[in-house]
Design a protein around this motif. Structure first.
Motif, PDB file in Angstrom:
ATOM      1  N   MET A 267       0.838  -1.208   0.000  1.00  0.00           N
ATOM      2  CA  MET A 267       0.000   0.000   0.000  1.00  0.00           C
ATOM      3  C   MET A 267       0.859   1.238   0.000  1.00  0.00           C
ATOM      4  N   LYS A 268       0.381   2.252  -0.663  1.00  0.00           N
ATOM      5  CA  LYS A 268       1.076   3.533  -0.640  1.00  0.00           C
ATOM      6  C   LYS A 268       0.155   4.656  -0.171  1.00  0.00           C
ATOM      7  N   CYS A 269      -0.957   4.860  -0.890  1.00  0.00           N
ATOM      8  CA  CYS A 269      -1.783   6.029  -0.574  1.00  0.00           C
ATOM      9  C   CYS A 269      -2.762   5.745   0.559  1.00  0.00           C
ATOM     10  N   GLY A 272      -7.336   4.381  -2.146  1.00  0.00           N
ATOM     11  CA  GLY A 272      -7.938   4.009  -3.425  1.00  0.00           C
ATOM     12  C   GLY A 272      -7.425   4.750  -4.636  1.00  0.00           C
ATOM     13  N   CYS A 274      -3.447   4.976  -5.576  1.00  0.00           N
ATOM     14  CA  CYS A 274      -2.129   4.595  -6.113  1.00  0.00           C
ATOM     15  C   CYS A 274      -2.140   3.234  -6.789  1.00  0.00           C
ATOM     16  N   GLY A 275      -3.146   2.405  -6.520  1.00  0.00           N
ATOM     17  CA  GLY A 275      -3.292   1.135  -7.214  1.00  0.00           C
ATOM     18  C   GLY A 275      -2.533  -0.047  -6.632  1.00  0.00           C
ATOM     19  N   HIS A 276      -1.606   0.221  -5.717  1.00  0.00           N
ATOM     20  CA  HIS A 276      -0.735  -0.859  -5.238  1.00  0.00           C
ATOM     21  C   HIS A 276      -1.477  -2.006  -4.570  1.00  0.00           C
ATOM     22  N   TYR A 283     -10.036  -2.518  -3.939  1.00  0.00           N
ATOM     23  CA  TYR A 283      -8.887  -1.859  -3.340  1.00  0.00           C
ATOM     24  C   TYR A 283      -8.855  -2.265  -1.868  1.00  0.00           C
TER      25      TYR A 283
HETATM   26  S1  FES Z   1      -3.006   1.823  -1.053  1.00  0.00           S
HETATM   27 FE1  FES Z   1      -3.143   3.156  -2.765  1.00  0.00          FE
HETATM   28  S2  FES Z   1      -4.877   2.332  -3.766  1.00  0.00           S
HETATM   29 FE2  FES Z   1      -4.826   1.180  -1.954  1.00  0.00          FE
END
Ligand code: FES
Ligand SMILES: Cc1cc2nc3c(=O)[nH]c(=O)nc-3n(C[C@H](O)[C@H](O)[C@H](O)COP(=O)(O)OP(=O)(O)OC[C@H]3O[C@@H](n4cnc5c(N)ncnc54)[C@H](O)[C@@H]3O)c2cc1C
Ligand code: SF4
Ligand code: SF4
Lengths: 303, 345
Positions: A267-269, A272, A274-276, A283
């Protein structure tokens, strides 16, 4: 440390409508990337690789506004190192403080482990969908944790303990690799002793002092008796564990949508974008991290 | 929607009028292809461009963007302001406007509006322009060959003049001041109908129209087709870089040489890159090309649809040219076409 004036983050020229520095809750709403300063108020060594950190958000308005459900996570921020998603390990009833149980696993977590009481970190969140605490009330509960999976489940366990009379029989199965890796043991043993919970501790590799069970977390299922129709299951652990534990729960007769699992993904952001964390069309950061098994079965690639 | 007609000769005046007040980005010729770039004069614009190599998304989601600056010594955010020029994107094709509409859904309209994206989006006017499909275009399959919203003006070429759809007051005023927009006549309307029809009939008929591709992808999730397709992926992420709707990113921190100051920034990332789904401890949820390519196609043709009721892919065809390994949504459609004809045989 003094709390600075909240920073001006985005300025549009010349429309002018975004030039006003955003403050307080407005900023929380408007800039979800902004971590809020929090002070480390206590650090407890749990195992050679895991520590329990307690944080206090410095800005009173943010601290008051911060409410979480068991199973939700925060993005913890160390400026210059980065961010990491970490499950909240304390009960929502513990207002004003946030506990995170962190394993030393790499660059970010090493840096955190090197910090002292009084140091400042950043926190944004809480994010995600937690366990359906209200719906779980008036049911029996079966919680299964493997290793660090105890971190998010502890929030649920503590919350259940806060409102113990609202729940039926509560059983905790908690598996670790070795006795030295068992976390929060004293607390759990005490609750077991007081007959608040049934507790099964299992380890893969026992030592001479170990008096609990030996084997996988699925072992205690052999002699587990439960009223499946009135039971909610909750599972969190390493990826390989889910299949096996859920199979056992299904064999006992717990409904698909009464089995809740908390997923870990990159996870990055946390919100919902960054897509990771994506699995199939979901998500994990906003649709989860807690999914019931029926939902999980409907996501391609979830297990 | 309000419609007016202007003469083709008036378009330069329109561009010049925008240039008075905005930075104007438009398609220009570069080497053998086209790119979107800031123009200095209307002469630079390639009005009849086919498809640009890269998309417009860089103007809303820069490849690298500072989110905040900080003092690393006391862990505080420091003053930082991003200056966003008011900008006009001139000459966007319908698929690219539809792509922006999808980015809007993710970054502007969701539960956590992204202030950086939103600020850029609000400072941007979009002037669309009709086009004719290339052999790689399949926007019509996903209903993206027409932009229903998301623009300020849209110029439909109706032969020597444009039928202009006018959507915002800001752009209407400039149009009014720079050109002599007149009310459409019956002839204009009839030519518009003809132009639309000609475009619709010009799509490459060899690209299979598989409307139920999303459901089929679920059903064929484990098919060995994905091994073949993903097995040849080079993990270069060119597909994601050129795609107008690939929006995944990474967040990173960077420190000044003395370690006291720093910035947190985001950079484009792609689900086709090998570490994208790797977690601490080394476990990778999509360890090889097969899973990664399938995931990308899934998000484009299935996942986004489940969440937003429209395909994420707008059929612009950019990845068709960009991918050296011949991996793109058309190959997926062809696979399902083959599955269908196997059955007929
Ligand atoms: S952590 Fe970035 S979309 Fe889920
Ligand atoms: C919802 C959720 C809850 C979590 N809860 C806890 C918890 O309570 N306690 C705990 O100790 N750990 C938890 N984790 C895992 C924790 O986020 C990772 O251990 C941490 O990101 C590792 O970072 P690192 O730099 O120390 O490790 P490295 O292996 O050095 O990681 C390298 C980089 O990979 C990325 N990365 C690796 N794993 C992850 C991951 N799982 N998620 C996001 N980015 C990752 C990060 O960008 C990181 O900087 C949780 C993860 C998720 C998704
Ligand atoms: S699909 Fe093609 S363009 Fe995309 S990463 Fe793989 S080889 Fe590169
Ligand atoms: S997936 Fe390919 S065709 Fe579809 S929008 Fe992206 S670049 Fe265009």
């Amino acid at each position: 440390m003094m709390l600075r004036e909240p920073a001006r983050v985005v300025e549009v020229n010349p429309l002018g409508n975004m030039t006003t520095p955003l403050t307080g809750e407005e900023l929380m709403a408007n800039n979800p990337y902004r971590p809020w300063p929090a002070r480390i108020t206590s650090i407890t060594d749990l195992t050679p690789t895991e520590k329990l950190f307690e944080f206090r958000l410095i800005d009173e308005r943010i601290r008051e506004a911060f409410r979480h459900e068991p199973g939700q996570f925060v993005e913890l921020s160390l400026f210059g190192v980065g961010e990491a998603p970490i499950s909240i390990s304390s009960s929502p009833s513990k207002r004003g403080f946030i506990e995170l149980c962190v394993r030393r696993a790499g660059r970010f977590t090493e840096a955190l482990h090197a910090m002292q009481c009084g140091d400042i970190v950043g926190i944004r969140g809480p994010f995600g969908r937690g366990f359906p605490f209200e719906r779980m009330k008036h049911h029996d509960i079966l919680l299964v944790a493997g290793g660090l999976g105890i971190a998010p489940l502890r929030s649920l366990i503590n919350n259940i303990h806060d409102e113990r009379s609202e729940f039926g029989k509560v059983t905790i199965i908690y598996g670790s690799r070795s006795p030295s890796e068992v976390m929060f043991r004293d607390q759990f043993e005490m609750w077991r002793h007081r007959k608040d919970f049934d507790l099964y501790l299992t380890v893969d590799h026992p030592d001479d002092t170990w008096d609990g069970e030996v084997g996988l977390v699925t072992k205690p299922f052999e002699h587990l008796e439960l009223d499946a129709r009135h039971t909610y299951g909750a599972v969190c652990g390493p990826p390989v564990m889910y299949r096996f534990v859920i199979d056992e729960m299904r064999k006992k007769g717990i409904e698909y949508d009464h089995i809740y699992c908390s997923f870990e993904r990159h996870m990055k952001c946390g919100m919902g974008k960054c897509g990771h964390c994506q699995i199939g069309h979901q998500y994990v950061c906003i649709d989860g991290p807690v999914f019931n098994y029926w939902e999980a079965k409907n996501i391609q690639g979830s297990m | 929607m309000l419609y007016r007609v202007i003469d083709a000769e008036e378009r330069d005046a329109l561009v010049s009028a925008f240039m008075q007040e905005y930075e104007v980005v438009a398609p220009v010729k570069r080497g053998r292809g086209y790119v979107f770039d800031v123009i200095e004069s209307p002469d630079e614009i390639a009005y009849d461009y086919s498809t640009t190599t890269a998309s417009l998304k860089k103007y809303l989601l820069p490849p690298r963007e500072t989110l905040m600056t900080f003092n690393a010594v006391d862990n505080c955010i420091t003053e930082h302001a991003e200056c966003i020029p008011p900008r006009v994107i001139f000459g966007a094709h319908a698929c690219d406007i539809n792509a922006i509409n999808r980015l809007d859904q993710v970054f502007r309209d969701g539960r956590y509006p992204d202030p950086y994206y939103t600020a850029r989006r609000e400072a941007t006017l979009v002037v669309g322009m009709s086009c004719m499909p290339t052999d790689d275009c399949f926007c019509h399959l996903w209903d993206a060959d027409e932009a229903r919203f998301g623009y300020d003006l849209f110029l439909h070429d109706i032969g020597g003049r444009y039928l202009v759809s006018i959507s915002s007051v800001e752009a209407a005023n400039i149009l009014e001041a720079a050109c002599n927009p007149r009310v459409a006549t019956d002839e204009d309307r009839s030519d518009f109908r003809q132009a639309t029809r000609t475009r619709q009939l010009s799509f490459n008929q060899n690209i299979p129209d598989i409307q139920d591709v999303a459901m089929l992808m679920d059903a064929f999730h484990k098919d060995e087709f994905w091994d073949e397709l993903g097995g040849r992926c080079l993990s270069c992420s060119a597909c994601a870089a050129v795609c107008p709707t690939c929006f995944c990113f990474d967040l990173q921190d960077r420190l000044s040489p003395d370690g006291t100051q720093g910035e947190r920034y985001r950079v484009w990332d792609a689900c086709t890159s090998p570490q994208f789904a790797e977690v601490a401890g080394g476990h990778n949820f999509r360890p090889d090309g097969r899973e990664r390519v399938r995931h990308r196609m899934y998000h484009k043709l299935n996942g986004f649809l489940a969440n937003y009721d429209r395909m994420l892919c707008v059929g612009c065809g950019r990845c068709v040219s960009a991918c050296k390994a011949d991996i793109n949504p058309i190959r997926v459609l062809e696979f399902f076409e083959e599955k269908g004809s196997e059955h007929d045989a």
